[in-house]
Motif scaffolding. Structure first.
Motif, PDB file in Angstrom:
ATOM      1  N   ASN A 144     -24.495 -22.978 -14.789  1.00  0.00           N
ATOM      2  CA  ASN A 144     -24.218 -23.438 -13.463  1.00  0.00           C
ATOM      3  C   ASN A 144     -23.365 -23.312 -12.466  1.00  0.00           C
ATOM      4  O   ASN A 144     -22.542 -22.750 -11.237  1.00  0.00           O
ATOM      5  N   MET A 145     -22.686 -24.807 -12.845  1.00  0.00           N
ATOM      6  CA  MET A 145     -21.747 -25.213 -11.511  1.00  0.00           C
ATOM      7  C   MET A 145     -20.542 -24.380 -12.838  1.00  0.00           C
ATOM      8  O   MET A 145     -19.741 -24.269 -11.817  1.00  0.00           O
ATOM      9  N   ALA A 146     -20.390 -24.322 -13.724  1.00  0.00           N
ATOM     10  CA  ALA A 146     -19.018 -23.741 -14.410  1.00  0.00           C
ATOM     11  C   ALA A 146     -19.055 -21.862 -13.203  1.00  0.00           C
ATOM     12  O   ALA A 146     -17.986 -21.823 -13.069  1.00  0.00           O
ATOM     13  N   ARG A 147     -20.370 -21.340 -13.151  1.00  0.00           N
ATOM     14  CA  ARG A 147     -20.035 -19.935 -12.824  1.00  0.00           C
ATOM     15  C   ARG A 147     -20.310 -20.280 -11.107  1.00  0.00           C
ATOM     16  O   ARG A 147     -19.656 -18.959 -10.882  1.00  0.00           O
ATOM     17  N   VAL A 148     -20.855 -20.992 -10.439  1.00  0.00           N
ATOM     18  CA  VAL A 148     -19.961 -20.875  -8.554  1.00  0.00           C
ATOM     19  C   VAL A 148     -18.679 -20.933  -9.130  1.00  0.00           C
ATOM     20  O   VAL A 148     -17.680 -20.704  -8.060  1.00  0.00           O
ATOM     21  N   GLU A 149     -18.165 -22.481 -10.135  1.00  0.00           N
ATOM     22  CA  GLU A 149     -16.580 -22.488 -10.585  1.00  0.00           C
ATOM     23  C   GLU A 149     -15.707 -20.986 -10.057  1.00  0.00           C
ATOM     24  O   GLU A 149     -14.220 -21.161  -9.470  1.00  0.00           O
ATOM     25  N   CYS A 150     -16.480 -20.592 -11.237  1.00  0.00           N
ATOM     26  CA  CYS A 150     -15.451 -19.029 -11.072  1.00  0.00           C
ATOM     27  C   CYS A 150     -15.475 -18.210 -10.239  1.00  0.00           C
ATOM     28  O   CYS A 150     -15.085 -17.536  -9.823  1.00  0.00           O
ATOM     29  N   GLN A 151     -16.855 -17.906  -9.345  1.00  0.00           N
ATOM     30  CA  GLN A 151     -16.741 -17.135  -8.456  1.00  0.00           C
ATOM     31  C   GLN A 151     -15.980 -18.049  -7.700  1.00  0.00           C
ATOM     32  O   GLN A 151     -15.109 -17.013  -6.837  1.00  0.00           O
ATOM     33  N   SER A 152     -16.257 -19.188  -6.918  1.00  0.00           N
ATOM     34  CA  SER A 152     -14.907 -19.270  -5.877  1.00  0.00           C
ATOM     35  C   SER A 152     -14.064 -19.727  -6.227  1.00  0.00           C
ATOM     36  O   SER A 152     -13.020 -19.476  -4.642  1.00  0.00           O
ATOM     37  N   TYR A 153     -13.368 -19.673  -7.338  1.00  0.00           N
ATOM     38  CA  TYR A 153     -11.771 -19.214  -8.110  1.00  0.00           C
ATOM     39  C   TYR A 153     -11.766 -17.379  -7.520  1.00  0.00           C
ATOM     40  O   TYR A 153     -10.181 -17.067  -6.380  1.00  0.00           O
ATOM     41  N   ARG A 154     -12.292 -16.833  -8.078  1.00  0.00           N
ATOM     42  CA  ARG A 154     -12.101 -15.425  -7.367  1.00  0.00           C
ATOM     43  C   ARG A 154     -11.892 -15.300  -5.702  1.00  0.00           C
ATOM     44  O   ARG A 154     -11.566 -14.154  -5.877  1.00  0.00           O
ATOM     45  N   LEU A 155     -12.981 -15.773  -4.896  1.00  0.00           N
ATOM     46  CA  LEU A 155     -12.852 -15.639  -3.761  1.00  0.00           C
ATOM     47  C   LEU A 155     -11.709 -15.848  -3.018  1.00  0.00           C
ATOM     48  O   LEU A 155     -10.812 -15.466  -2.350  1.00  0.00           O
ATOM     49  N   THR A 156     -10.917 -17.306  -3.653  1.00  0.00           N
ATOM     50  CA  THR A 156      -9.658 -17.677  -3.200  1.00  0.00           C
ATOM     51  C   THR A 156      -8.888 -17.389  -3.771  1.00  0.00           C
ATOM     52  O   THR A 156      -7.713 -17.261  -3.069  1.00  0.00           O
ATOM     53  N   VAL A 157      -8.451 -17.160  -4.611  1.00  0.00           N
ATOM     54  CA  VAL A 157      -7.386 -16.471  -5.162  1.00  0.00           C
ATOM     55  C   VAL A 157      -7.100 -15.254  -5.396  1.00  0.00           C
ATOM     56  O   VAL A 157      -6.273 -14.365  -5.553  1.00  0.00           O
ATOM     57  N   GLU A 158      -8.570 -14.484  -5.220  1.00  0.00           N
ATOM     58  CA  GLU A 158      -8.515 -13.409  -5.592  1.00  0.00           C
ATOM     59  C   GLU A 158      -8.207 -13.071  -7.393  1.00  0.00           C
ATOM     60  O   GLU A 158      -7.333 -11.691  -6.654  1.00  0.00           O
ATOM     61  N   ASP A 159      -8.151 -13.308  -8.144  1.00  0.00           N
ATOM     62  CA  ASP A 159      -7.978 -12.897  -9.425  1.00  0.00           C
ATOM     63  C   ASP A 159      -8.719 -13.205 -10.864  1.00  0.00           C
ATOM     64  O   ASP A 159      -9.673 -14.507  -9.650  1.00  0.00           O
ATOM     65  N   PRO A 160      -9.689 -13.419 -11.359  1.00  0.00           N
ATOM     66  CA  PRO A 160     -10.232 -14.090 -12.534  1.00  0.00           C
ATOM     67  C   PRO A 160      -9.323 -15.268 -13.263  1.00  0.00           C
ATOM     68  O   PRO A 160      -8.822 -15.347 -13.243  1.00  0.00           O
ATOM     69  N   VAL A 161     -10.830 -16.109 -12.809  1.00  0.00           N
ATOM     70  CA  VAL A 161     -10.079 -16.885 -13.458  1.00  0.00           C
ATOM     71  C   VAL A 161      -9.869 -17.215 -14.868  1.00  0.00           C
ATOM     72  O   VAL A 161     -10.010 -16.608 -15.459  1.00  0.00           O
TER      73      VAL A 161
END
Length: 265
Positions: A100-117
């Motif tokens: 769950n923590m890793a999934r949140v980080e993947c979505q946070s990265y996508r939202l911040t950088v606008e690229d897939p992790v």
């Protein structure tokens, strides 16, 4: 004399307390709680990861479940993002929290950088979370190791492993869990660059590696594959059993050929 006896008793208590405190090193440089977590991994179901040129494969040993239990609630392979998935060996409850923590980080990265992790970023993040749980009082290490596979934006395939200590490494093929060392040695012996170029050969090598420790065939094997530019695919039981049957036939044919060549010599 009384003071001396009390002091000796205190030293005995201290010498036996190194495996109680997560942040205290033993005199010979061990963090026992981390080592105990690694032992928990060795008791977990076997998981195998393999990286090809255009495919990544995860295979896990499925433990038998009670007759009335829904098998769908027992998963060892988890999707983190569209291009990243993870398999684990160790404590399932710990894995749920980490996933769950890793999934949140993947979505946070996508939202911040606008690229897939990127694969290296998410592997490093998971390893960093694990490491924090080995250095703070009042916590305990995560009792699991993970195999993380997927593709970067440039199409390159990757396989990373993380340990309870917080270390992570990239591999071409590796295994964790029960008999992980045996399966890893098998992969070292049979993995080649030619196999990496053939998607079907990658899948069959993963199955063959699992069959080194799984005795009951396809019913106790779960396979997930991801090809470049395609979503994660978890193979159904019939497909896995067919792969197991083909792999066993090829293995028996190789053994028979070696037997004949040995007899001629």
């Amino acid at each position: 004399l009384l003071y001396y006896n009390e002091y000796k008793s205190y030293l005995r208590k201290m010498s036996s307390s190194y495996d109680h405190a997560i942040t205290v090193f033993s005199p010979d440089g061990h963090l026992f709680q981390v080592e105990y977590a690694q032992e928990a991994v060795k008791k977990g179901s076997t998981a195998v990861g393999l990286r090809g040129d255009s495919i990544v494969v995860l295979g896990v040993e499925k433990r038998s479940v009670p007759k009335l239990q829904d098998e769908r609630t027992v998963r060892k392979i988890h999707k983190l993002d569209d291009h990243v998935c993870l398999a684990f060996a160790g404590l399932t409850a710990d894995a749920r929290i980490l996933v769950n923590m890793a999934r949140v980080e993947c979505q946070s990265y996508r939202l911040t950088v606008e690229d897939p992790v990127s694969m290296s970023y998410i592997a490093r993040h998971i390893a960093s979370v694990k490491q924090r749980f080995t250095q703070r009082p009042g916590l305990r290490p995560f009792g699991l190791s993970t195999l993380i596979v997927g593709f970067d934006y440039d199409g390159s395939a990757h396989l990373f492993q993380t340990d309870p200590s917080g270390t992570y490494h990239e591999w071409k093929a590796n295994a964790i869990g029960r008999s992980g060392k045996t399966v890893s040695e098998f992969l070292e012996k049979h993995y080649t660059d030619d196999i990496a170029k053939d998607d079907d050969a990658c899948i069959k090598l993963t199955v063959r590696a699992l069959l080194e420790v799984v005795q009951s065939g396809g019913k106790n094997i779960e396979l997930a594959i991801m090809r470049r530019g395609q979503p994660l695919e978890i193979l159904d039981t019939k497909t896995v059993e067919k792969l197991v049957e083909e792999t066993e036939k090829e293995r028996d044919a190789e053994a028979e050929a070696k037997k004949k060549s040995g007899g001629k010599s």
